[in-house]
Every structure is written in structure tokens, then in C-alpha cells.
Design a protein around this motif. Structure first.
Motif, mmCIF file in Angstrom:
data_model
loop_
_atom_site.group_PDB
_atom_site.id
_atom_site.type_symbol
_atom_site.label_atom_id
_atom_site.label_comp_id
_atom_site.label_asym_id
_atom_site.label_seq_id
_atom_site.Cartn_x
_atom_site.Cartn_y
_atom_site.Cartn_z
ATOM 1 N N SER A 62 -18.353 10.600 -58.329
ATOM 2 C CA SER A 62 -18.317 10.568 -56.869
ATOM 3 C C SER A 62 -18.752 11.906 -56.289
ATOM 4 O O SER A 62 -19.024 12.003 -55.113
ATOM 5 C CB SER A 62 -16.907 10.259 -56.374
ATOM 6 O OG SER A 62 -16.514 8.986 -56.808
ATOM 7 N N ILE A 63 -18.799 12.923 -57.144
ATOM 8 C CA ILE A 63 -19.215 14.240 -56.684
ATOM 9 C C ILE A 63 -20.521 14.614 -57.380
ATOM 10 O O ILE A 63 -20.832 14.117 -58.455
ATOM 11 C CB ILE A 63 -18.136 15.318 -56.953
ATOM 12 C CG1 ILE A 63 -17.787 15.420 -58.428
ATOM 13 C CG2 ILE A 63 -16.900 15.062 -56.139
ATOM 14 C CD1 ILE A 63 -16.796 16.519 -58.776
ATOM 15 N N ASN A 64 -21.263 15.479 -56.757
ATOM 16 C CA ASN A 64 -22.512 15.967 -57.298
ATOM 17 C C ASN A 64 -22.228 16.787 -58.562
ATOM 18 O O ASN A 64 -21.267 17.558 -58.606
ATOM 19 C CB ASN A 64 -23.210 16.811 -56.224
ATOM 20 C CG ASN A 64 -24.490 17.414 -56.719
ATOM 21 O OD1 ASN A 64 -24.476 18.442 -57.380
ATOM 22 N ND2 ASN A 64 -25.593 16.772 -56.381
ATOM 23 N N VAL A 65 -23.058 16.640 -59.583
ATOM 24 C CA VAL A 65 -22.848 17.316 -60.861
ATOM 25 C C VAL A 65 -22.866 18.835 -60.693
ATOM 26 O O VAL A 65 -22.031 19.538 -61.261
ATOM 27 C CB VAL A 65 -23.919 16.867 -61.893
ATOM 28 C CG1 VAL A 65 -23.811 17.687 -63.170
ATOM 29 C CG2 VAL A 65 -23.779 15.393 -62.189
ATOM 30 N N ILE B 254 -11.484 16.952 -59.296
ATOM 31 C CA ILE B 254 -12.620 16.680 -60.180
ATOM 32 C C ILE B 254 -12.336 15.431 -61.015
ATOM 33 O O ILE B 254 -13.157 14.509 -61.069
ATOM 34 C CB ILE B 254 -12.907 17.882 -61.111
ATOM 35 C CG1 ILE B 254 -13.423 19.071 -60.299
ATOM 36 C CG2 ILE B 254 -13.921 17.497 -62.198
ATOM 37 C CD1 ILE B 254 -13.510 20.359 -61.102
ATOM 38 N N ASN B 255 -11.187 15.397 -61.660
ATOM 39 C CA ASN B 255 -10.854 14.257 -62.518
ATOM 40 C C ASN B 255 -10.717 12.964 -61.730
ATOM 41 O O ASN B 255 -11.147 11.903 -62.197
ATOM 42 C CB ASN B 255 -9.582 14.537 -63.313
ATOM 43 C CG ASN B 255 -9.812 15.535 -64.430
ATOM 44 O OD1 ASN B 255 -10.921 15.705 -64.911
ATOM 45 N ND2 ASN B 255 -8.758 16.211 -64.834
ATOM 46 N N ASP B 256 -10.134 13.030 -60.549
ATOM 47 C CA ASP B 256 -9.954 11.834 -59.724
ATOM 48 C C ASP B 256 -11.283 11.256 -59.239
ATOM 49 O O ASP B 256 -11.344 10.092 -58.842
ATOM 50 C CB ASP B 256 -9.073 12.140 -58.511
ATOM 51 C CG ASP B 256 -7.621 12.349 -58.879
ATOM 52 O OD1 ASP B 256 -7.229 12.035 -60.028
ATOM 53 O OD2 ASP B 256 -6.866 12.839 -58.011
ATOM 54 N N ASN B 257 -12.333 12.069 -59.281
ATOM 55 C CA ASN B 257 -13.631 11.623 -58.796
ATOM 56 C C ASN B 257 -14.644 11.424 -59.923
ATOM 57 O O ASN B 257 -15.853 11.507 -59.704
ATOM 58 C CB ASN B 257 -14.157 12.595 -57.741
ATOM 59 C CG ASN B 257 -13.388 12.440 -56.450
ATOM 60 O OD1 ASN B 257 -13.631 11.518 -55.683
ATOM 61 N ND2 ASN B 257 -12.415 13.312 -56.230
ATOM 62 N N GLY B 258 -14.131 11.155 -61.102
ATOM 63 C CA GLY B 258 -14.985 10.781 -62.216
ATOM 64 C C GLY B 258 -15.546 11.944 -63.013
ATOM 65 O O GLY B 258 -16.274 11.735 -63.980
#
Length: 172
Positions: free
Chosen positions: A10-13, A70-74
Motif C-alpha cells: 500500500s506504500i511506495n517501495v 510499514i507491516n500493516d501496509n504490506g
């Protein structure tokens, strides 16, 4: 498979990588504040010691907030390695000067991540980081208030004790 997993974020790498770097910075700050608290304890500056113990806890809480985001967004948050913690300080005033420098560096880092979010249209992370933007303004202000006490009262024996007595009120 690795590329497929990264596409499901869900976040940009690149933003995730910056957030992982921020985790290291927050962990380092927490450890530095812990060392400062120890120095204050050793020098009978009890209120300042408690202040820095609390600062250490807050920085760890900030680290964990980012870690979970970070973890919650994949993504995959990386547990930080903390090194190069100073333990020798010359004065309480010096500790607060170092604290302000540290907070300014954290603020700049957060701002850089926000700007990266804007550049890559990562609106969710930018929104998440707004709490940190506000928090950093407050943290810098707190350290400046403490340093104002030294400018006002000096650094001699009794002044140092009076400053230590006022430290619990600087966050108000």
C-alpha cells in the motif's frame, strides 16, 4: 514472487525504504536519550533524568509506530541495529543542545520522507506522517524552552538545581 509481493504494498517501495531508515534514527534517538538519562541520574539531576527517560520511551514509541505502519501496509519493517551511542557528556546544557540538534535532524528526515511521498503520490503515508510533523515541532520547541532556561539562569551550581526543578514543566 518478490516483485509480486512488492506490487501489493500500500506504500511506495522507496518510501518504505526511507521509513525503515527512519526506524533506525528513532531507535538511535531513543538510545541516546537513555544515555543522557543515565548521565543525569549519575549527576543527581533527578528531574532531568526522568525527562530523558520519558524522551527515550517516546522515541521508541515513534519507532514502533512507523514499524507497525510499514507491516500493516504490506511492507516489511526492519529491526534496527543501534550503534555509536555517546555516554560521556560535559554538562546538562550540552545535553539539551545535543537534544535540539538531534530533534532538528529527525525533523529534516521526516520532512524529506513527506516530500518523497508527494513526489510519488503516496498519500496514505503522507497522511500518516502528518502526526510526526506536528510532533517534531513540539519536540524542538521543548528543547528550545529548556535551553532558554540556561540563557536566563546560567549554569552555576544553584542555577543548575533550579533548572532541574523546572524541567518537568517545559512540556506544558
Amino acid at each position: 514472487m518478490k516483485d509480486l509481493v512488492r506490487q501489493r504494498l500500500s506504500i511506495n517501495v522507496d518510501v518504505m525504504d526511507l521509513l525503515n531508515e527512519q526506524i533506525v534514527k528513532e531507535a538511535h534517538s531513543s538510545s541516546v536519550y537513555l544515555a543522557m538519562a543515565s548521565w543525569c541520574d549519575h549527576n543527581a539531576l533527578n528531574n532531568s533524568a526522568e525527562f530523558f527517560y520519558e524522551q527515550s520511551k517516546e522515541e521508541r514509541d515513534h519507532m514502533m509506530r512507523i514499524f507497525k505502519f510499514i507491516n500493516d501496509n504490506g511492507g516489511m519493517a526492519i529491526s534496527p541495529e543501534v550503534t555509536d551511542i555517546p555516554h560521556d557528556f560535559d554538562s546538562l546544557e550540552g545535553i539539551f543542545e545535543t537534544s535540539l540538534e538531534q530533534e532538528i535532524a529527525i525533523t529534516k528526515s521526516i520532512h524529506n520522507i513527506v516530500l518523497k511521498c508527494r513526489k510519488v503520490n503516496d498519500l496514505a503515508t503522507e497522511s500518516f506522517l502528518q502526526w510526526f510533523v506536528k510532533e517534531q515541532m513540539e519536540e524542538e520547541q521543548t528543547m528550545r524552552k529548556a535551553l532558554d532556561l540556561f540563557d536566563l539562569m546560567g549554569t552555576d551550581g544553584i542555577a543548575l538545581k533550579l533548572i532541574d526543578e523546572r524541567i518537568p514543566k517545559i512540556k506544558e
